[in-house]
Scaffold this active site. Structure first.
Site, PDB file in Angstrom:
ATOM      1  N   ASP A  47       0.846  -1.197   0.000  1.00 49.64           N
ATOM      2  CA  ASP A  47       0.000   0.000   0.000  1.00 49.64           C
ATOM      3  C   ASP A  47       0.879   1.244   0.000  1.00 49.64           C
ATOM      4  O   ASP A  47       1.726   1.422   0.880  1.00 49.64           O
ATOM      5  CB  ASP A  47      -0.893  -0.003   1.242  1.00 49.64           C
ATOM      6  CG  ASP A  47      -1.823   1.196   1.298  1.00 49.64           C
ATOM      7  OD1 ASP A  47      -2.983   1.059   0.870  1.00 49.64           O
ATOM      8  OD2 ASP A  47      -1.394   2.265   1.776  1.00 49.64           O
ATOM      9  N   TYR A  52       2.858  10.077  -0.417  1.00 51.20           N
ATOM     10  CA  TYR A  52       3.946   9.489   0.356  1.00 51.20           C
ATOM     11  C   TYR A  52       5.297   9.778  -0.282  1.00 51.20           C
ATOM     12  O   TYR A  52       6.332   9.723   0.388  1.00 51.20           O
ATOM     13  CB  TYR A  52       3.790   7.970   0.479  1.00 51.20           C
ATOM     14  CG  TYR A  52       2.559   7.482   1.188  1.00 51.20           C
ATOM     15  CD1 TYR A  52       1.690   8.353   1.844  1.00 51.20           C
ATOM     16  CD2 TYR A  52       2.253   6.123   1.210  1.00 51.20           C
ATOM     17  CE1 TYR A  52       0.556   7.885   2.482  1.00 51.20           C
ATOM     18  CE2 TYR A  52       1.123   5.652   1.853  1.00 51.20           C
ATOM     19  CZ  TYR A  52       0.273   6.527   2.473  1.00 51.20           C
ATOM     20  OH  TYR A  52      -0.849   6.048   3.098  1.00 51.20           O
ATOM     21  N   LYS A  77      -3.002   5.982  -4.116  1.00 53.53           N
ATOM     22  CA  LYS A  77      -4.100   6.876  -3.756  1.00 53.53           C
ATOM     23  C   LYS A  77      -3.957   8.236  -4.450  1.00 53.53           C
ATOM     24  O   LYS A  77      -2.848   8.717  -4.684  1.00 53.53           O
ATOM     25  CB  LYS A  77      -4.134   7.096  -2.239  1.00 53.53           C
ATOM     26  CG  LYS A  77      -4.134   5.804  -1.433  1.00 53.53           C
ATOM     27  CD  LYS A  77      -4.116   6.065   0.064  1.00 53.53           C
ATOM     28  CE  LYS A  77      -3.832   4.796   0.841  1.00 53.53           C
ATOM     29  NZ  LYS A  77      -2.420   4.371   0.760  1.00 53.53           N
ATOM     30  N   HIS A 110      -7.777   9.694  -1.555  1.00 51.92           N
ATOM     31  CA  HIS A 110      -7.055   9.673  -0.283  1.00 51.92           C
ATOM     32  C   HIS A 110      -7.825  10.365   0.846  1.00 51.92           C
ATOM     33  O   HIS A 110      -7.877   9.863   1.967  1.00 51.92           O
ATOM     34  CB  HIS A 110      -5.681  10.332  -0.466  1.00 51.92           C
ATOM     35  CG  HIS A 110      -4.664   9.874   0.525  1.00 51.92           C
ATOM     36  ND1 HIS A 110      -3.320   9.807   0.228  1.00 51.92           N
ATOM     37  CD2 HIS A 110      -4.777   9.454   1.802  1.00 51.92           C
ATOM     38  CE1 HIS A 110      -2.661   9.364   1.297  1.00 51.92           C
ATOM     39  NE2 HIS A 110      -3.523   9.147   2.257  1.00 51.92           N
TER      40      HIS A 110
END
Length: 282
Positions: A47, A52, A77, A110
């Site tokens: 994931d 990120y 996401k 997200h």
């Protein structure tokens, strides 16, 4: 049950029951080595997310693993900068490019309400959802879902979605159980994925969990992850430490009793709470 065991999603796709989270894993060697180790240990569900900043490292680790793409499940996401359909379409392609993949198994919105469109979050979500549906039809994504959505955000989306969401990824751990939202997910055929299943670290110091871990000859983290699995959630533990990555995978050789589960259920609110997605600053 093991790391390759799966849930059946409402659209007929299979998803491994435990995933490996990469939030706060730094791009470069840290994220690369963490994902590489996770895949070696046996994780098949990874994931990540655009925000990120580590999709490229995650993709490199996947490629270097040599594991067949069909044996892996990869999630990313859509970040809050996507406010319209064309934004989402572009960002889907950018995530695929960074990951070095032809398709993603799961793609999530997200957050439900970016600050620029907060008064009109339902319209924004409908816009980006249409791009995600187009990507499913084009073979770029297999399944689509949401992250951090509450019932008030999901209901308008469910009204307009032609392809229904199959997952709602939310923070879940013994201190943050979100029982009403979990019930809503169940009633609408949404699998509850649990991010931050070990909390922010404070939960690991609760004496009740320490005693339970000693009873089972396991670590507190293993007990908490086992609780999540037995609750029917899909936990996404994150670590960059090889020993802990391996430890977090070793949760299938013991079972928590009904009394154990009730004790853990009673820890609600003792080590943190969920933030309100309507109050985010992004």
């Amino acid at each position: 049950m093991d790391l390759k065991d799966t849930f059946m999603l409402s659209n007929g796709e299979k998803i491994p029951r435990v995933g490996f989270g990469t939030w706060q894993s730094k791009d470069g060697e840290e994220a690369y080595q963490a994902v590489k180790t996770a895949l070696e240990v046996g994780y098949r569900h990874i994931d990540t997310a655009a925000v990120y900043g580590n999709e490229a490292s995650v993709g490199r680790a996947i490629k270097d693993s040599g594991i067949a793409r069909s044996d892996l499940f990869v999630t990313s996401k859509l970040w809050d900068t996507a406010l319209a359909k064309e934004d989402a379409a572009r960002e889907i392609d950018e995530s695929l490019s960074r990951l070095g993949l032809d398709y993603m198994d799961l793609f999530l919105i997200h957050w439900p309400n970016p600050l620029p469109t907060r008064p009109h979050f339902a319209e924004r979500n409908a816009q980006v959802w249409r791009a995600m549906e187009d990507a499913v039809r084009a073979g770029k994504i297999k399944s689509i879902g949401t992250s951090n959505f509450h019932a008030r955000h999901l209901l308008p989306l469910l009204e307009v979605a032609e392809i229904k969401p199959v997952v709602n990824q939310i923070i879940i751990n013994p201190s943050v159980q979100q029982k009403e939202l979990v019930q809503f997910n169940q009633e609408h055929d949404l699998l509850t994925e649990a991010y931050s299943p070990l909390g922010t670290g404070k939960i690991l110091g609760l004496s009740e969990l320490t005693e339970l871990a000693e009873k089972h000859g396991k670590s507190v983290a293993q007990v908490v992850l086992r609780w999540s699995v037995q609750k029917g959630f899909l936990p996404l533990p994150k670590s960059v430490t090889p020993a802990r990555i391996r430890e977090n995978a070793q949760i299938f050789d013991f079972t928590l009793s009904s009394d154990d589960m009730a004790l853990i259920d009673g820890l609600q609110g003792l080590a943190g709470t969920a933030r309100n997605p309507d109050e985010n600053s992004h």
